[in-house]
Enzyme design. Sequence first.
Site, PDB file in Angstrom:
ATOM      1  N   TYR A 195      -5.301 -10.553  14.740  1.00 32.33           N
ATOM      2  CA  TYR A 195      -5.010  -9.502  13.855  1.00 32.33           C
ATOM      3  C   TYR A 195      -6.394  -8.532  13.868  1.00 32.33           C
ATOM      4  O   TYR A 195      -6.349  -7.255  13.945  1.00 32.33           O
ATOM      5  CB  TYR A 195      -4.862 -10.176  12.501  1.00 32.33           C
TER       6      TYR A 195
ATOM      7  N   HIS B 233      -1.093 -13.263   1.034  1.00 35.21           N
ATOM      8  CA  HIS B 233      -2.541 -13.275   0.834  1.00 35.21           C
ATOM      9  C   HIS B 233      -2.853 -13.958  -0.717  1.00 35.21           C
ATOM     10  O   HIS B 233      -1.879 -14.631  -1.229  1.00 35.21           O
ATOM     11  CB  HIS B 233      -3.148 -11.929   0.807  1.00 35.21           C
TER      12      HIS B 233
ATOM     13  N   PRO C 109      -9.673  -1.088   3.468  1.00 33.94           N
ATOM     14  CA  PRO C 109      -9.783  -1.563   2.211  1.00 33.94           C
ATOM     15  C   PRO C 109     -10.170  -2.999   2.068  1.00 33.94           C
ATOM     16  O   PRO C 109     -10.036  -3.788   3.232  1.00 33.94           O
ATOM     17  CB  PRO C 109      -8.021  -1.562   1.759  1.00 33.94           C
TER      18      PRO C 109
ATOM     19  N   VAL D 138       0.811  -1.168  -0.001  1.00 34.29           N
ATOM     20  CA  VAL D 138       0.026   0.165  -0.070  1.00 34.29           C
ATOM     21  C   VAL D 138       1.010   1.323   0.063  1.00 34.29           C
ATOM     22  O   VAL D 138       0.643   2.178  -0.599  1.00 34.29           O
ATOM     23  CB  VAL D 138      -0.908   0.037   1.278  1.00 34.29           C
TER      24      VAL D 138
END
Length: 317
Positions: free
Chosen positions: A139, A182, A166, A16
Amino acid sequence: MGEKKVILVTGGSGLVGQGIRMAAEKNPVADEEFIYLTSRDADLTNREETKAAFEKHKPTHVIHLAAKVGGLYGNMRANLQFFRTNMQINDNVLSVAHEMGCKKVVSCLSTCIFPDKTTYPIDETMVHNGPPHDSNFGYSYAKRMIDVMNRGFNSDGSVCFTSVVPTNVFGPFDNFNLEEGHVMPGLIHKIYKCKRDNTPLTVWGTGSALRQFIYSVDLGKLFLWVLRNYNETAPIILSVSEEDEISIKRAAELVAQGYDFKGEFIYDTTRSDGQHKKTASNKKLLQLHPEFKFTPIDQAIRETCQWFEANYEIARK
């Protein structure tokens, strides 16, 4: 020209952060200076190092991206570690920013913070309505607490601490690790190797889980819009629309198209699918920023495949 903004981006070398850098460099604003902080510059789990970094750069604004992150299986193995590490990072960054007089802090959350048992689509009012999915509760709860801290820091009206949510981000500079990354970067790495080695693709799970994916280039532009224009305490979801949600099976097909891979697909159903869906509404975003246009997903995936192929030796994997 207004007062100069010094914008400190924590986690500045990641997916990001690089998207923000690309957006800021493409359309620079004269009174904005960006500083991209990495883990080499400061250990943000350490308050003294965090404070030293703030004293060195004297930011007026902060975009807080730094976090201990991982994919489904990494989270499942280490939920407590993810919670403790991210709580340390978030408390240090937000409290030091407040102590140092930063005017605005925009923190990055995740759709995994939303309740596992909920109605769809999820929206910004539903963050604390129930427990998150068991697979990544550590998390998720740590990220939720940013919203709680933002409310506290904003209580006297002197600053603006806010957050964005997001959906699944992917793009250049992602973590393409096959075990800890991911789903989208994992598929991009896997299919790259399958095409190179002429082997079939094994997709973990049934492929039926649904996700909304956002290109990091688009997310970078939206982060800058939030920094400059969004001043609510409540978080705002940054996502493509509900009708753009796709299955993991479709994501794999699009990555295969991005590489022109024609090989066999195998689904390892002994692996968990994780949360089946977490469809998010971007109604608030579209009301406030109706002119924004997202990159078509097939184009975004192909561009990311091209970046990974060109940068294979240096990409995180």
